[in-house]
Design a protein around this motif. Structure first.
Motif, mmCIF file in Angstrom:
data_model
loop_
_atom_site.group_PDB
_atom_site.id
_atom_site.type_symbol
_atom_site.label_atom_id
_atom_site.label_comp_id
_atom_site.label_asym_id
_atom_site.label_seq_id
_atom_site.Cartn_x
_atom_site.Cartn_y
_atom_site.Cartn_z
ATOM 1 N N GLY A 8 48.791 40.418 42.361
ATOM 2 C CA GLY A 8 48.553 39.402 41.340
ATOM 3 C C GLY A 8 47.115 39.432 40.835
ATOM 4 N N ILE A 9 46.176 39.609 41.750
ATOM 5 C CA ILE A 9 44.763 39.723 41.357
ATOM 6 C C ILE A 9 44.563 40.976 40.507
ATOM 7 C CG2 ILE A 9 42.424 40.141 42.244
ATOM 8 C CD1 ILE A 9 43.180 38.248 44.599
ATOM 9 N N PHE A 10 45.173 42.084 40.900
ATOM 10 C CA PHE A 10 45.073 43.313 40.109
ATOM 11 C C PHE A 10 45.679 43.109 38.717
ATOM 12 C CE2 PHE A 10 43.496 45.309 43.788
ATOM 13 C CZ PHE A 10 43.092 46.596 43.477
ATOM 14 N N ARG A 11 46.808 42.433 38.640
ATOM 15 C CA ARG A 11 47.440 42.184 37.331
ATOM 16 C C ARG A 11 46.573 41.263 36.473
ATOM 17 N NH1 ARG A 11 52.174 42.277 40.668
ATOM 18 N NH2 ARG A 11 53.306 44.202 40.240
ATOM 19 N N GLU A 12 46.004 40.214 37.082
ATOM 20 C CA GLU A 12 45.106 39.300 36.347
ATOM 21 C C GLU A 12 43.960 40.070 35.704
ATOM 22 O OE1 GLU A 12 43.436 36.325 38.936
ATOM 23 O OE2 GLU A 12 45.411 35.621 39.563
ATOM 24 N N ALA A 13 43.479 41.096 36.394
ATOM 25 C CA ALA A 13 42.345 41.886 35.907
ATOM 26 C C ALA A 13 42.784 43.016 34.976
ATOM 27 C CB ALA A 13 41.576 42.457 37.098
ATOM 28 N N GLY A 14 44.078 43.148 34.732
ATOM 29 C CA GLY A 14 44.563 44.244 33.888
ATOM 30 C C GLY A 14 44.410 45.591 34.572
ATOM 31 N N ALA A 15 44.546 45.603 35.892
ATOM 32 C CA ALA A 15 44.264 46.809 36.675
ATOM 33 C C ALA A 15 45.502 47.568 37.140
ATOM 34 C CB ALA A 15 43.414 46.436 37.896
ATOM 35 N N VAL A 16 46.695 47.123 36.748
ATOM 36 C CA VAL A 16 47.917 47.860 37.082
ATOM 37 C C VAL A 16 48.354 48.569 35.796
ATOM 38 C CG1 VAL A 16 50.285 47.738 37.951
ATOM 39 C CG2 VAL A 16 48.547 46.164 38.845
ATOM 40 N N PRO A 30 53.331 57.445 38.049
ATOM 41 C CA PRO A 30 53.556 56.636 36.854
ATOM 42 C C PRO A 30 52.758 55.321 36.870
ATOM 43 C CG PRO A 30 55.419 56.413 38.342
ATOM 44 C CD PRO A 30 54.484 57.429 38.955
ATOM 45 N N VAL A 31 52.093 55.027 38.000
ATOM 46 C CA VAL A 31 51.309 53.787 38.124
ATOM 47 C C VAL A 31 49.914 54.139 38.635
ATOM 48 C CG1 VAL A 31 51.116 51.571 39.315
ATOM 49 C CG2 VAL A 31 53.363 52.396 38.602
ATOM 50 N N PHE A 32 48.903 53.539 38.027
ATOM 51 C CA PHE A 32 47.527 53.716 38.485
ATOM 52 C C PHE A 32 46.919 52.343 38.688
ATOM 53 C CE2 PHE A 32 42.952 54.379 38.067
ATOM 54 C CZ PHE A 32 42.780 55.436 38.954
ATOM 55 N N LEU A 33 46.278 52.169 39.830
ATOM 56 C CA LEU A 33 45.599 50.915 40.142
ATOM 57 C C LEU A 33 44.120 51.095 39.826
ATOM 58 C CD1 LEU A 33 47.458 50.297 43.503
ATOM 59 C CD2 LEU A 33 47.893 49.169 41.308
ATOM 60 N N GLN A 34 43.682 50.568 38.685
ATOM 61 C CA GLN A 34 42.309 50.748 38.220
ATOM 62 C C GLN A 34 41.422 49.661 38.823
ATOM 63 O OE1 GLN A 34 39.644 52.231 37.628
ATOM 64 N NE2 GLN A 34 40.319 53.267 35.775
ATOM 65 N N HIS A 41 34.723 41.879 38.486
ATOM 66 C CA HIS A 41 34.771 40.426 38.642
ATOM 67 C C HIS A 41 34.403 40.067 40.077
ATOM 68 C CE1 HIS A 41 36.710 40.025 34.743
ATOM 69 N NE2 HIS A 41 37.497 41.025 35.095
ATOM 70 N N ALA A 42 33.226 39.515 40.269
ATOM 71 C CA ALA A 42 32.747 39.194 41.611
ATOM 72 C C ALA A 42 33.676 38.227 42.336
ATOM 73 C CB ALA A 42 31.328 38.617 41.537
ATOM 74 N N ASP A 43 34.248 37.256 41.619
ATOM 75 C CA ASP A 43 35.125 36.284 42.273
ATOM 76 C C ASP A 43 36.406 36.930 42.795
ATOM 77 O OD1 ASP A 43 35.902 36.679 39.555
ATOM 78 O OD2 ASP A 43 36.927 34.732 39.497
ATOM 79 N N LYS A 44 36.998 37.826 42.031
ATOM 80 C CA LYS A 44 38.215 38.513 42.467
ATOM 81 C C LYS A 44 37.904 39.451 43.638
ATOM 82 C CE LYS A 44 40.595 38.533 37.946
ATOM 83 N NZ LYS A 44 40.352 37.147 37.726
ATOM 84 N N THR A 45 36.800 40.164 43.529
ATOM 85 C CA THR A 45 36.384 41.084 44.594
ATOM 86 C C THR A 45 36.114 40.311 45.879
ATOM 87 O OG1 THR A 45 35.423 42.548 42.930
ATOM 88 C CG2 THR A 45 34.718 42.879 45.208
ATOM 89 N N GLU A 46 35.442 39.179 45.762
ATOM 90 C CA GLU A 46 35.156 38.370 46.944
ATOM 91 C C GLU A 46 36.440 37.895 47.610
ATOM 92 O OE1 GLU A 46 32.484 34.625 48.466
ATOM 93 O OE2 GLU A 46 33.170 34.601 46.386
ATOM 94 N N ARG A 47 37.403 37.430 46.838
ATOM 95 C CA ARG A 47 38.668 36.956 47.428
ATOM 96 C C ARG A 47 39.356 38.069 48.212
ATOM 97 N NH1 ARG A 47 41.512 34.785 42.374
ATOM 98 N NH2 ARG A 47 43.388 35.047 43.610
ATOM 99 N N LEU A 48 39.426 39.248 47.613
ATOM 100 C CA LEU A 48 40.079 40.372 48.279
ATOM 101 C C LEU A 48 39.335 40.785 49.543
ATOM 102 C CD1 LEU A 48 40.931 42.523 45.137
ATOM 103 C CD2 LEU A 48 42.583 41.319 46.599
#
Length: 192
Positions: A8-16, A30-34, A41-48
């Protein structure tokens, strides 16, 4: 934090991303996790990384002297995870095609955890383990935000994954027709 929350965090960031990708391992998918889109995003990185640190703490008994990230993909998650573990973050980088601990010195017997972003084949972790063992470190575990092999990759030490997300990956000469019909893009960091 579970796999759905991580994705979900990856999708929020447009990373899927979907398409035809050449992974750092050389495999096609067929899928890349960018993850760069997450790490900006420091807040997303911190949560993970806070959740990953908690999982490491639960899995690794005893002290952790260093958190080591393989350059370049492991730098940000290793640093942020180390902050939550209260251990220094250091990194290995390529020199002459092999990982070396160029900027740091650590005592023999130092207990280290390797933190990587995303694992597909585990090559970067295995190369990091070889480098660290060569200088006398004790690699107690490796950890990653996402294990694309869903637990199938053997890195030689316990692998702690915040999320397991199996995505198909194929050798270039064994692509399914629908993937072969799409032009390939290589968004990863290691030239193959």
């Amino acid at each position: 934090m579970n796999t759905d929350e991580v994705l979900g965090i990856f999708r929020e960031a447009g990373a899927v991303l979907e398409g035809h990708f050449i992974l750092t391992s050389g495999l096609r998918s067929p899928v890349f996790l960018q993850k760069a889109r997450v790490f900006m995003h420091a807040d997303k990185t911190e949560r993970l990384c806070k959740a990953l640190a908690e999982k490491i703490r639960e899995s690794v008994p005893g002290r952790i002297d260093y958190v080591v990230g393989p350059a370049i993909g492991g730098l940000i998650p290793a640093y942020e995870t180390s902050r939550h573990l209260g251990a220094p973050a250091i990194w290995v980088e390529r020199e002459g095609g092999e990982f070396r601990l160029r900027r740091f010195e650590i005592a023999k017997g130092s207990r280290v955890v390797i933190v990587e972003d995303i694992v597909t084949t585990g090559l970067s972790i295995r190369e990091t383990i070889d480098c660290l063992r060569e200088i006398g470190a004790e690699v107690v575990a490796a950890a990653c935000i996402i294990d694309r092999s869903a637990g199938k990759t053997d890195v030689g030490v316990p692998l702690i994954a915040l999320a397991e997300y199996e995505v198909p990956a194929y050798p270039a000469d064994r692509l399914p027709p629908e993937l072969a019909a799409i032009p390939a893009v290589k968004p990863g960091s290691r030239n193959i």
